[in-house]
Design an enzyme around this catalytic site. Sequence first.
Site, PDB file in Angstrom:
ATOM      1  N   TYR A  53       0.971  -1.317  -0.054  1.00  0.00           N
ATOM      2  CA  TYR A  53      -0.058   0.107  -0.067  1.00  0.00           C
ATOM      3  C   TYR A  53       0.774   1.262   0.004  1.00  0.00           C
ATOM      4  CZ  TYR A  53      -3.856  -3.263   1.387  1.00  0.00           C
ATOM      5  OH  TYR A  53      -4.495  -4.273   1.269  1.00  0.00           O
ATOM      6  N   HIS A 111      -0.207 -12.124   0.513  1.00  0.00           N
ATOM      7  CA  HIS A 111      -1.033 -11.033   0.071  1.00  0.00           C
ATOM      8  C   HIS A 111      -1.824 -11.861  -0.852  1.00  0.00           C
ATOM      9  CE1 HIS A 111      -1.894  -6.577  -0.186  1.00  0.00           C
ATOM     10  NE2 HIS A 111      -2.822  -7.364  -0.513  1.00  0.00           N
ATOM     11  N   SER A 140      -4.048 -14.581   2.169  1.00  0.00           N
ATOM     12  CA  SER A 140      -5.196 -13.641   1.365  1.00  0.00           C
ATOM     13  C   SER A 140      -5.491 -14.381   0.193  1.00  0.00           C
ATOM     14  CB  SER A 140      -4.764 -12.576   1.563  1.00  0.00           C
ATOM     15  OG  SER A 140      -5.660 -11.399   1.027  1.00  0.00           O
ATOM     16  N   ASN A 141      -6.736 -14.109  -0.337  1.00  0.00           N
ATOM     17  CA  ASN A 141      -7.032 -14.327  -1.678  1.00  0.00           C
ATOM     18  C   ASN A 141      -6.899 -15.693  -2.035  1.00  0.00           C
ATOM     19  OD1 ASN A 141      -7.874 -11.674  -2.712  1.00  0.00           O
ATOM     20  ND2 ASN A 141      -5.618 -11.032  -2.213  1.00  0.00           N
ATOM     21  N   GLN A 162      -8.097 -13.784   4.133  1.00  0.00           N
ATOM     22  CA  GLN A 162      -8.601 -12.538   3.685  1.00  0.00           C
ATOM     23  C   GLN A 162      -9.149 -12.495   2.606  1.00  0.00           C
ATOM     24  OE1 GLN A 162      -6.728  -7.925   3.248  1.00  0.00           O
ATOM     25  NE2 GLN A 162      -6.712  -8.790   5.480  1.00  0.00           N
ATOM     26  N   PRO A 192     -15.608  -4.226   2.045  1.00  0.00           N
ATOM     27  CA  PRO A 192     -16.744  -4.560   2.410  1.00  0.00           C
ATOM     28  C   PRO A 192     -17.919  -3.645   1.746  1.00  0.00           C
ATOM     29  CG  PRO A 192     -15.383  -3.631   4.143  1.00  0.00           C
ATOM     30  CD  PRO A 192     -14.554  -3.934   3.022  1.00  0.00           C
ATOM     31  N   LEU A 198     -20.748   0.104  -4.114  1.00  0.00           N
ATOM     32  CA  LEU A 198     -21.906  -0.636  -3.510  1.00  0.00           C
ATOM     33  C   LEU A 198     -22.853   0.773  -2.841  1.00  0.00           C
ATOM     34  CD1 LEU A 198     -23.730  -2.984  -2.294  1.00  0.00           C
ATOM     35  CD2 LEU A 198     -21.996  -3.535  -0.632  1.00  0.00           C
TER      36      LEU A 198
HETATM   37  P1  NAP Z   1     -13.878  -0.450   1.225  1.00  0.00           P
HETATM   38  O1  NAP Z   1     -13.350  -0.440   2.633  1.00  0.00           O
HETATM   39  O2  NAP Z   1     -14.943  -1.369   0.663  1.00  0.00           O
HETATM   40  O3  NAP Z   1     -14.051   0.791   0.663  1.00  0.00           O
HETATM   41  C1  NAP Z   1     -13.509   2.032   1.091  1.00  0.00           C
HETATM   42  C2  NAP Z   1     -13.992   3.354   0.240  1.00  0.00           C
HETATM   43  O4  NAP Z   1     -15.236   3.439   0.899  1.00  0.00           O
HETATM   44  C3  NAP Z   1     -13.362   4.632   0.499  1.00  0.00           C
HETATM   45  O5  NAP Z   1     -13.448   5.325  -0.818  1.00  0.00           O
HETATM   46  C4  NAP Z   1     -14.024   5.229   1.525  1.00  0.00           C
HETATM   47  O6  NAP Z   1     -13.921   6.632   1.533  1.00  0.00           O
HETATM   48  C5  NAP Z   1     -15.249   4.674   1.356  1.00  0.00           C
HETATM   49  N1  NAP Z   1     -16.087   4.690   2.968  1.00  0.00           N
HETATM   50  C6  NAP Z   1     -15.737   4.006   3.786  1.00  0.00           C
HETATM   51  N2  NAP Z   1     -16.647   4.120   4.830  1.00  0.00           N
HETATM   52  C7  NAP Z   1     -17.706   4.780   4.264  1.00  0.00           C
HETATM   53  C8  NAP Z   1     -18.844   5.358   4.672  1.00  0.00           C
HETATM   54  N3  NAP Z   1     -19.287   5.263   6.042  1.00  0.00           N
HETATM   55  N4  NAP Z   1     -19.733   6.183   3.938  1.00  0.00           N
HETATM   56  C9  NAP Z   1     -19.212   6.382   2.604  1.00  0.00           C
HETATM   57  N5  NAP Z   1     -18.310   5.920   2.011  1.00  0.00           N
HETATM   58  C10 NAP Z   1     -17.213   5.162   3.175  1.00  0.00           C
HETATM   59  O7  NAP Z   1     -12.617  -0.854   0.219  1.00  0.00           O
HETATM   60  P2  NAP Z   1     -10.941  -1.160   0.322  1.00  0.00           P
HETATM   61  O8  NAP Z   1     -10.323  -0.063   0.919  1.00  0.00           O
HETATM   62  O9  NAP Z   1     -10.818  -1.852  -1.052  1.00  0.00           O
HETATM   63  O10 NAP Z   1     -11.212  -2.448   1.294  1.00  0.00           O
HETATM   64  C11 NAP Z   1     -10.901  -2.171   2.877  1.00  0.00           C
HETATM   65  C12 NAP Z   1      -9.465  -2.803   3.266  1.00  0.00           C
HETATM   66  O11 NAP Z   1      -9.378  -3.805   3.061  1.00  0.00           O
HETATM   67  C13 NAP Z   1      -8.408  -2.042   2.376  1.00  0.00           C
HETATM   68  O12 NAP Z   1      -8.337  -0.742   2.979  1.00  0.00           O
HETATM   69  C14 NAP Z   1      -7.294  -2.976   2.832  1.00  0.00           C
HETATM   70  O13 NAP Z   1      -6.845  -2.829   4.084  1.00  0.00           O
HETATM   71  C15 NAP Z   1      -8.002  -4.278   2.566  1.00  0.00           C
HETATM   72  N6  NAP Z   1      -7.881  -5.011   1.525  1.00  0.00           N
HETATM   73  C16 NAP Z   1      -7.397  -6.101   1.101  1.00  0.00           C
HETATM   74  C17 NAP Z   1      -7.147  -6.860  -0.287  1.00  0.00           C
HETATM   75  C18 NAP Z   1      -6.431  -7.988  -0.232  1.00  0.00           C
HETATM   76  O14 NAP Z   1      -5.860  -8.489  -1.548  1.00  0.00           O
HETATM   77  N7  NAP Z   1      -5.953  -8.776   0.833  1.00  0.00           N
HETATM   78  C19 NAP Z   1      -7.546  -6.116  -1.162  1.00  0.00           C
HETATM   79  C20 NAP Z   1      -8.372  -4.884  -1.101  1.00  0.00           C
HETATM   80  C21 NAP Z   1      -8.618  -4.334   0.190  1.00  0.00           C
HETATM   81  P3  NAP Z   1     -12.978   7.713   2.517  1.00  0.00           P
HETATM   82  O15 NAP Z   1     -11.827   6.929   2.231  1.00  0.00           O
HETATM   83  O16 NAP Z   1     -13.667   8.902   2.093  1.00  0.00           O
HETATM   84  O17 NAP Z   1     -13.543   7.558   3.884  1.00  0.00           O
END
Ligand code: NAP
Length: 276
Positions: A53, A111, A140-141, A162, A192, A198
């Site tokens: 990241y 990862h 993960s994955n 994860q 999520p 979503l």
């Molecule tokens: P996410 O959590 O589904 O979505 C993040 C986005 O949603 C950001 O743009 C955030 O905006 C917004 N958001 C969050 N809470 C909100 C709310 N209450 N109302 C409106 N918008 C909201 O997506 P993600 O970051 O991809 O996934 C979460 C975490 O999972 C990652 O950060 C990472 O740590 C992990 N991840 C792991 C993998 C893997 O391969 N293992 C892949 C993807 C992600 P703001 O930033 O403006 O709050």
Amino acid sequence: MKTIRFPDGTAVPALGQGTWMMAEDPARRSDEIAALREGLSLGLTLIDTAEMYADGESERLVGEAIAGRRDEVFLVGKAYPQNASRDRLPRACEASLDRLGTDRLDLYLLHWRGGVPLAETVAAMERLVAAGKILRWGVSNLDVDDMTELAECGGERCQTDQILYNLTRRGPEYDLMPWLARRGMPVMAYSPVEQGRLLAHRGLIEMAAARDATPAQIALAWLLAQNGILPIPKAGSVAHVWENRAAADVTLSDAERRRLDDLFPPPRGPEPLAML
Ligand code: NAP
């Protein structure tokens, strides 16, 4: 706050904090640090990050956010597949610890699967546990086939998988999640709220409005209502952290759950695991 237990008996809050895309924009840095700190204060003590990241800068940002509060945090790191070898994993881990400003990770994940044999990664992870650099490890994955191979090559101490799991990504419900549940392994549900996409879903918006909640809260509450699911939303503002924390207090009715099944149907057969 509900807790989730890993196979080794360790309990963590069922709602964590993600950090992908943090530290990408200097103008957002102080908001992101404030969001993570507020999350800690609200009990969202599991923080997920990765060497990938922002090319390590997300880890530095997390290090700054948790400075002086390390013992409150359950810190999750992830290693690139190309670093998951006997020689490279210790160096990757040490570099992550350095950027995070800590002496140990609570959980270290592969990862995604790359070219290094899983058995070699397992051995490298176990050596890091023995050295006290990490307290436990997971992946993960990885889909069912990879998880089966992992279990067969000495990976029985794996603590979690994860994966991409949310209302629009229900494929793992068919086979991977039952496989993990049979082994007492919780799912860390990444993206999520599908990285925000979503939240524009008309049906979800209507459901949320009908009960004075937000779409994000409905999406998170649906995950939190399930056994062994640990969503890790990324929130870059204190307001989003508050909103997400409040989702843990949203209880969906049976009628709401049925409506969500209509809007986002469960899988009817096996689907390959998707990843972002
Ligand atoms: P996410 O959590 O589904 O979505 C993040 C986005 O949603 C950001 O743009 C955030 O905006 C917004 N958001 C969050 N809470 C909100 C709310 N209450 N109302 C409106 N918008 C909201 O997506 P993600 O970051 O991809 O996934 C979460 C975490 O999972 C990652 O950060 C990472 O740590 C992990 N991840 C792991 C993998 C893997 O391969 N293992 C892949 C993807 C992600 P703001 O930033 O403006 O709050």
